[in-house]
Design a protein around this motif. Structure first.
Motif, mmCIF file in Angstrom:
data_model
loop_
_atom_site.group_PDB
_atom_site.id
_atom_site.type_symbol
_atom_site.label_atom_id
_atom_site.label_comp_id
_atom_site.label_asym_id
_atom_site.label_seq_id
_atom_site.Cartn_x
_atom_site.Cartn_y
_atom_site.Cartn_z
ATOM 1 N N ILE A 129 36.969 40.406 38.161
ATOM 2 C CA ILE A 129 36.652 38.979 38.095
ATOM 3 C C ILE A 129 36.130 38.665 36.697
ATOM 4 C CG2 ILE A 129 35.146 37.134 38.932
ATOM 5 C CD1 ILE A 129 35.148 38.493 41.659
ATOM 6 N N ALA A 130 36.747 37.706 36.038
ATOM 7 C CA ALA A 130 36.235 37.187 34.772
ATOM 8 C C ALA A 130 35.346 35.986 35.081
ATOM 9 C CB ALA A 130 37.369 36.783 33.847
ATOM 10 N N MET A 145 33.912 41.884 35.361
ATOM 11 C CA MET A 145 33.296 42.908 36.189
ATOM 12 C C MET A 145 34.282 43.324 37.270
ATOM 13 S SD MET A 145 30.674 40.743 38.619
ATOM 14 C CE MET A 145 31.282 39.442 39.684
ATOM 15 N N HIS A 146 33.985 44.454 37.922
ATOM 16 C CA HIS A 146 34.778 44.852 39.075
ATOM 17 C C HIS A 146 34.516 43.868 40.216
ATOM 18 C CE1 HIS A 146 35.822 48.413 36.939
ATOM 19 N NE2 HIS A 146 34.604 48.926 36.973
ATOM 20 N N ALA A 147 35.464 43.752 41.123
ATOM 21 C CA ALA A 147 35.354 42.773 42.208
ATOM 22 C C ALA A 147 34.216 43.088 43.170
ATOM 23 C CB ALA A 147 36.668 42.686 42.973
ATOM 24 N N ASN A 148 33.637 44.286 43.084
ATOM 25 C CA ASN A 148 32.480 44.618 43.923
ATOM 26 C C ASN A 148 31.155 44.295 43.254
ATOM 27 O OD1 ASN A 148 32.240 46.589 41.985
ATOM 28 N ND2 ASN A 148 32.515 48.325 43.376
ATOM 29 N N GLY A 149 31.199 43.702 42.039
ATOM 30 C CA GLY A 149 29.980 43.301 41.351
ATOM 31 C C GLY A 149 29.429 44.330 40.395
ATOM 32 N N SER A 150 30.167 45.383 40.084
ATOM 33 C CA SER A 150 29.704 46.431 39.177
ATOM 34 C C SER A 150 30.493 46.385 37.872
ATOM 35 C CB SER A 150 29.880 47.805 39.821
ATOM 36 O OG SER A 150 31.261 48.104 40.001
ATOM 37 N N GLY A 151 29.999 47.144 36.875
ATOM 38 C CA GLY A 151 30.746 47.332 35.639
ATOM 39 C C GLY A 151 30.869 46.112 34.763
ATOM 40 N N PHE A 152 29.748 45.468 34.450
ATOM 41 C CA PHE A 152 29.790 44.281 33.596
ATOM 42 C C PHE A 152 30.212 44.647 32.168
ATOM 43 C CE2 PHE A 152 26.587 43.306 36.838
ATOM 44 C CZ PHE A 152 27.068 42.102 37.312
#
Length: 307
Positions: A129-130, A145-152
């Protein structure tokens, strides 16, 4: 023809179809049209809640409620999830917007910190998700970030309203340059940033371009241009030979274009004399039709893809 030969023929045709699809490379596959989701105030002194309805305006129902400002809903590429922005943790604050994912009736919070997160766009594979955020520096830019909310990860320090291309390679966004706003493009990793649109200007009057939305084919981009008191939806090519064409010419403000998944129509918000609503038109700007009635304010329509 024997049954065995028929079976072999079916297998060969199926293989040929798969091979043709593979050779097509990144050419996006068109989806069927589902429902529209949008943010709206339906009653006086009400809140912006999320609603969904069929594209003809029927079967309208509210899908969020409460004191929060629920905004910027975006369907996931498979049409099963809705990512959106809300200040539901602190409805009285303008500095507590987080990202959520809704799969009715379950709600999952993706971001939870002191930063303002806004303006969502899914990658076409649904894995990332951007979004716009002031995280890190306090200055708004674009992140992924990843769609699970991690890795900004930050993509650019000067950007807003991201829109991911159907082939996943490019992100369109809005960049403020001096006194004007322009549509820019960049590779999905934030590199190769380049300007797409040049808004008109005259003495002390600057055009502003915003709200980019890719066509399902990835060959065109719809956007909104505000200039000399008019706010209209435009269409531009993105193949290096930029050709800009205005789609709306009627009175009032035309904003928030959203393509139908089959690429044949565009939904948008129209405002005139304190009356707002969602309209649908053909992709060439013809046959405009209002699909909502009543209500006070409308924003952020998005069209559900069905595979």
């Amino acid at each position: 023809m024997s049954r065995l030969r028929i079976v072999l023929l079916v297998v060969v045709l199926a293989f040929a179809s798969l091979l043709a699809s593979a050779q097509a490379g990144s050419e996006p596959a068109f989806a069927r049209n589902g429902e529209l989701v949008f943010s709206s105030i339906r009653v006086k002194n009400g809140n912006f809640d999320l609603y969904r309805m069929r594209a003809d305006g029927s079967r309208l129902r509210r899908i969020t409620s409460g004191a929060a400002f629920e905004r910027y809903p975006k369907w996931s590429p498979d049409g099963r999830l809705i990512a959106y922005v809300s200040n539901r943790t602190n409805p009285r604050s303008e500095r507590s917007y987080e990202l959520y994912v809704l799969r009715s009736p379950a709600l999952r919070r993706l971001t939870s910190d002191r930063w303002i997160d806004d303006q969502i766009s899914w990658s076409p594979d649904g894995a990332r998700i951007a979004f716009a955020s002031n995280r890190g520096s306090g200055r708004f830019g674009l992140w992924v970030m990843h769609a699970n909310g991690s890795g900004f990860r930050r993509l650019t320090s000067n950007g807003a309203v991201p829109a991911w291309s159907p082939d996943g390679r490019t992100i369109a966004f809005v960049r403020t340059t001096g006194s004007t706003d322009e549509i820019w493009l960049m590779d999905a990793d934030g590199s190769n940033q380049r300007r797409l649109t040049v808004p008109p200007r005259s003495t002390n009057v600057y055009g502003k371009d915003s709200m980019p939305e890719w066509s399902p084919s990835g060959k065109e981009l719809a956007f909104v241009r505000h200039y000399r008191g008019r706010t209209d939806i435009y269409l531009t090519t993105v193949d290096g030979h930029v050709h800009v064409h205005r789609l709306t010419k009627e009175a009032g403000a035309h904003t928030w274009p959203a393509w139908s998944p089959d690429g044949k129509r565009i939904a948008f918000v129209h405002a005139l004399n304190r009356r707002q609503g969602i309209l649908v038109m053909n992709a060439d700007g013809t046959a405009k039709k209002r699909v909502t009635g009543g209500g006070i304010a409308y924003a952020y329509p998005d069209w559900q893809p069905l595979r």
